[in-house]
Design an enzyme around this catalytic site. Structure first.
Site, PDB file in Angstrom:
ATOM      1  N   GLU A 231     -43.506   3.736  -3.883  1.00  5.66           N
ATOM      2  CA  GLU A 231     -43.407   4.825  -4.866  1.00  5.66           C
ATOM      3  C   GLU A 231     -44.208   6.055  -4.440  1.00  5.66           C
ATOM      4  O   GLU A 231     -45.405   5.966  -4.180  1.00  5.66           O
ATOM      5  CB  GLU A 231     -43.918   4.319  -6.225  1.00  5.66           C
ATOM      6  CG  GLU A 231     -43.899   5.382  -7.314  1.00  5.66           C
ATOM      7  CD  GLU A 231     -44.387   4.843  -8.661  1.00  5.66           C
ATOM      8  OE1 GLU A 231     -44.823   3.673  -8.734  1.00  5.66           O
ATOM      9  OE2 GLU A 231     -44.345   5.614  -9.630  1.00  5.66           O
ATOM     10  N   ASP A 265     -40.165   8.065  -9.341  1.00  8.53           N
ATOM     11  CA  ASP A 265     -40.740   8.154 -10.689  1.00  8.53           C
ATOM     12  C   ASP A 265     -40.421   9.552 -11.218  1.00  8.53           C
ATOM     13  O   ASP A 265     -40.731  10.553 -10.573  1.00  8.53           O
ATOM     14  CB  ASP A 265     -42.255   7.906 -10.614  1.00  8.53           C
ATOM     15  CG  ASP A 265     -42.922   7.899 -11.988  1.00  8.53           C
ATOM     16  OD1 ASP A 265     -42.686   8.841 -12.767  1.00  8.53           O
ATOM     17  OD2 ASP A 265     -43.690   6.961 -12.280  1.00  8.53           O
ATOM     18  N   HIS A 268     -43.085  12.314 -11.048  1.00  7.56           N
ATOM     19  CA  HIS A 268     -43.867  12.473  -9.818  1.00  7.56           C
ATOM     20  C   HIS A 268     -43.417  13.620  -8.931  1.00  7.56           C
ATOM     21  O   HIS A 268     -43.621  13.592  -7.722  1.00  7.56           O
ATOM     22  CB  HIS A 268     -43.863  11.165  -9.027  1.00  7.56           C
ATOM     23  CG  HIS A 268     -44.752  10.126  -9.606  1.00  7.56           C
ATOM     24  ND1 HIS A 268     -45.095   8.979  -8.956  1.00  7.56           N
ATOM     25  CD2 HIS A 268     -45.410  10.069 -10.789  1.00  7.56           C
ATOM     26  CE1 HIS A 268     -45.897   8.238  -9.712  1.00  7.56           C
ATOM     27  NE2 HIS A 268     -46.087   8.897 -10.836  1.00  7.56           N
ATOM     28  N   HIS A 292     -38.553   4.726 -11.812  1.00  2.64           N
ATOM     29  CA  HIS A 292     -39.567   4.666 -12.857  1.00  2.64           C
ATOM     30  C   HIS A 292     -39.186   5.743 -13.856  1.00  2.64           C
ATOM     31  O   HIS A 292     -39.433   6.927 -13.642  1.00  2.64           O
ATOM     32  CB  HIS A 292     -40.967   4.922 -12.301  1.00  2.64           C
ATOM     33  CG  HIS A 292     -41.658   3.666 -11.884  1.00  2.64           C
ATOM     34  ND1 HIS A 292     -42.987   3.610 -11.539  1.00  2.64           N
ATOM     35  CD2 HIS A 292     -41.189   2.394 -11.788  1.00  2.64           C
ATOM     36  CE1 HIS A 292     -43.311   2.365 -11.242  1.00  2.64           C
ATOM     37  NE2 HIS A 292     -42.236   1.612 -11.377  1.00  2.64           N
ATOM     38  N   ASP A 300     -48.919  16.096 -16.893  1.00  2.37           N
ATOM     39  CA  ASP A 300     -49.016  14.652 -17.061  1.00  2.37           C
ATOM     40  C   ASP A 300     -47.630  14.033 -16.896  1.00  2.37           C
ATOM     41  O   ASP A 300     -46.629  14.609 -17.302  1.00  2.37           O
ATOM     42  CB  ASP A 300     -49.578  14.350 -18.459  1.00  2.37           C
ATOM     43  CG  ASP A 300     -49.916  12.881 -18.630  1.00  2.37           C
ATOM     44  OD1 ASP A 300     -49.825  12.142 -17.637  1.00  2.37           O
ATOM     45  OD2 ASP A 300     -50.248  12.481 -19.748  1.00  2.37           O
ATOM     46  N   ASP A 302     -46.581  10.731 -17.828  1.00  2.29           N
ATOM     47  CA  ASP A 302     -46.359   9.406 -18.397  1.00  2.29           C
ATOM     48  C   ASP A 302     -46.144   9.356 -19.901  1.00  2.29           C
ATOM     49  O   ASP A 302     -46.671   8.481 -20.579  1.00  2.29           O
ATOM     50  CB  ASP A 302     -47.531   8.495 -18.005  1.00  2.29           C
ATOM     51  CG  ASP A 302     -47.564   8.270 -16.506  1.00  2.29           C
ATOM     52  OD1 ASP A 302     -46.578   7.737 -15.991  1.00  2.29           O
ATOM     53  OD2 ASP A 302     -48.553   8.649 -15.864  1.00  2.29           O
ATOM     54  N   ASP A 332     -41.946   3.548 -17.023  1.00  3.47           N
ATOM     55  CA  ASP A 332     -43.341   3.744 -16.638  1.00  3.47           C
ATOM     56  C   ASP A 332     -43.961   4.862 -17.463  1.00  3.47           C
ATOM     57  O   ASP A 332     -43.771   6.029 -17.171  1.00  3.47           O
ATOM     58  CB  ASP A 332     -43.445   4.053 -15.139  1.00  3.47           C
ATOM     59  CG  ASP A 332     -44.896   4.183 -14.701  1.00  3.47           C
ATOM     60  OD1 ASP A 332     -45.786   3.785 -15.475  1.00  3.47           O
ATOM     61  OD2 ASP A 332     -45.140   4.678 -13.582  1.00  3.47           O
TER      62      ASP A 332
HETATM   63  C1  RNT Z   1     -48.743   6.115 -11.079  1.00  5.15           C
HETATM   64  C2  RNT Z   1     -47.446   5.439 -10.843  1.00  5.15           C
HETATM   65  C3  RNT Z   1     -47.455   3.958 -11.054  1.00  5.15           C
HETATM   66  C4  RNT Z   1     -48.264   3.536 -12.258  1.00  5.15           C
HETATM   67  C5  RNT Z   1     -48.167   2.084 -12.571  1.00  5.15           C
HETATM   68  C6  RNT Z   1     -49.191   1.664 -13.562  1.00  5.15           C
HETATM   69  O1  RNT Z   1     -48.656   7.473 -11.009  1.00  5.15           O
HETATM   70  O2  RNT Z   1     -46.434   6.029 -11.605  1.00  5.15           O
HETATM   71  O3  RNT Z   1     -46.162   3.488 -11.101  1.00  5.15           O
HETATM   72  O4  RNT Z   1     -47.893   4.265 -13.390  1.00  5.15           O
HETATM   73  O5  RNT Z   1     -48.228   1.371 -11.416  1.00  5.15           O
HETATM   74 ZN    ZN Z   2     -44.502   5.073 -11.601  1.00  5.90          ZN
END
Ligand code: RNT
Ligand code: ZN
Length: 425
Positions: A231, A265, A268, A292, A300, A302, A332
């Site tokens: 990732e 992700d 990201h 993800h 941020d 998440d 995620d």
């Molecule tokens: C972190 C990544 C990763 C985490 C998890 C907890 O920036 O997205 O995937 O969120 O492993």
């Molecule tokens: Zn992630």
């Protein structure tokens, strides 16, 4: 309203929606049959703010952060499973759970490089009972040997070796999950490695990361049981200026091997950069993807997944490209400011709703418009689809799958909060 009357209304609304979609050449029954087979991997870490059970006193590190202190956080593996059971009970379908290495069970302290399948046997039993698979992640953060921000790309060979061993042990646990549960486990490697401020040498850490990955992945494991994923990230807290495992790094790495999944992700990349358009591009050169599904907000990455244009675009790409068998979908995010069980339910239900919306697109019509060069009709149709009654199809699906229809899922979660979560100290 009585339940049977509500059921009748949901069914009647579905019948009308079904006809509306049929007029566009879309078979909603077939779409729902497909939806039933699609899996979204639920991330265990939403349940306890990425804490885990290795060392409950230790804070989260690695440039990720859960903010908020909503009461009722799971403090033990039993509480986390109880919360997950509740979340799963309001989500239609069968979905794997995605574990992190710090969610192990042991009476004594186990070093990360010494974790074994037996430390996760309880999770396997639980997954067997619930008839779903498990995914896995080495935890390369929240540990003294990652405190200076480096793990697999560390300058110190001893530190690198420790994390290499942790990742190798993690793959073995993933393979154990796959063998026990009869469905392949995806083990995803994410590392926080990077610099707060501008580095002079961008190359050497990447050379070290590549060598570490090669060592971790040296022993092949049958894809029947296990898949590896890596990732990327653009920046994190404390790695604002440079991240070793960038998108280009891992895209190149996975493309050069053909046996490792690339993990995209959604949070990201640059704040306005989506991952939807990357899917068909990277699948030209990498065998499979892990997504993800997350929601970036400003800096941020998440937040709880909502039914955004970006989420819809991601699922459209998965469905339109015929990539359902090459894309593994996981969630995620970690929000500690709201009911954590609701956070799972909201995000997973949204991911499924977006998949459904993609499954009921009038594919043949839109392809025809495009082939004919009729971009006016394509635009008009795509806009009209936004007003189609997919909500009635989704409600019917929930009803048929025996999970709450609409906002009613919150009645169950509120009752659970009252009976269980609010009693936790
Ligand atoms: C972190 C990544 C990763 C985490 C998890 C907890 O920036 O997205 O995937 O969120 O492993
Ligand atoms: Zn992630």
């Amino acid at each position: 309203m009585s339940k049977s009357l509500r059921d009748q209304q949901v069914t009647a609304a579905y019948q009308i929606a079904k006809e509306r979609y049929a007029a566009l050449g879309v078979d909603t029954d077939a779409a729902l049959r497909t939806l039933q087979t699609l899996a979204i991997s639920l991330h265990c870490w939403q349940g306890d703010d990425v804490g885990g059970f290795e060392d409950p006193g230790r804070g989260l590190s690695g440039g990720i952060m859960a903010t908020g202190n909503y009461p009722g956080k799971a403090r033990t593996v039993a509480e986390l499973r109880q919360d997950l059971d509740k979340a799963y009970s309001v989500i239609p379908g069968t979905h794997p759970l995605n574990l992190h290495a710090i969610y192990l069970e042991s009476n004594t302290k186990v070093e990360r490089n010494a974790i074994l399948p037996e430390h996760f046997a309880g999770w396997v039993d639980w997954a067997k009972t619930n008839h779903h698979g498990l995914d896995f992640n080495p935890t390369c953060f929240s540990h003294p040997l990652s405190d200076d921000g480096f793990t697999l790309a560390h300058q110190d060979a001893g530190v690198r070796r420790f994390w290499i061993e942790h990742c190798i042990a993690s793959r073995q646990i993933g393979a154990y999950f796959g063998r026990e549960l009869g469905t392949p486990c995806v083990t995803n490697i994410w590392i926080p490695d990077g610099y707060k401020d501008t580095p002079f040498d961008r190359k050497s850490p990447r050379e070290r990361l590549k060598a570490s990955l090669d060592a971790i992945l040296a022993d092949p494991i049958s894809p029947q049981f296990h898949r590896d994923a890596v990732e990327s990230k653009l920046f994190g807290i404390g790695s604002e200026s440079y991240v070793v495992g960038s998108h280009e790094f891992y895209l190149g790495y996975t493309a050069s091997r053909n046996d490792v999944l690339l993990c995209l992700d959604a949070g990201h990349f640059h704040p306005t950069e989506g991952i939807a358009d990357k899917i068909s591009s990277v699948l030209m050169v990498v065998p499979e993807l892990l997504l993800h599904v997350s929601r970036g907000v400003r800096w941020d990455s998440d937040h709880v997944v909502t039914l955004t244009d970006e989420l819809q675009a991601i699922m459209q790409e998965v469905v339109r490209g015929g990539f359902i068998n090459r894309v593994h979908i996981g969630l995620d995010y970690f929000d500690a400011s709201i009911n954590r069980v609701a956070a799972w339910a909201i995000g997973t239900r949204n991911a499924l709703r977006a998949l459904l919306m993609a499954l009921v697109e009038p594919r043949d019509l839109l392809c025809q418009f495009e082939q004919d060069g009729n971009h006016t009709a394509r635009l008009a149709m795509l806009e009209e689809l936004k007003g189609m009654p997919f909500g009635a199809v989704w409600d019917y699906h929930c009803q048929e799958q025996g999970v709450p229809v609409g906002f009613a899922f919150m009645d169950e979660i509120s009752a659970y909060e009252k009976a269980v979560l609010s009693r936790r100290g």
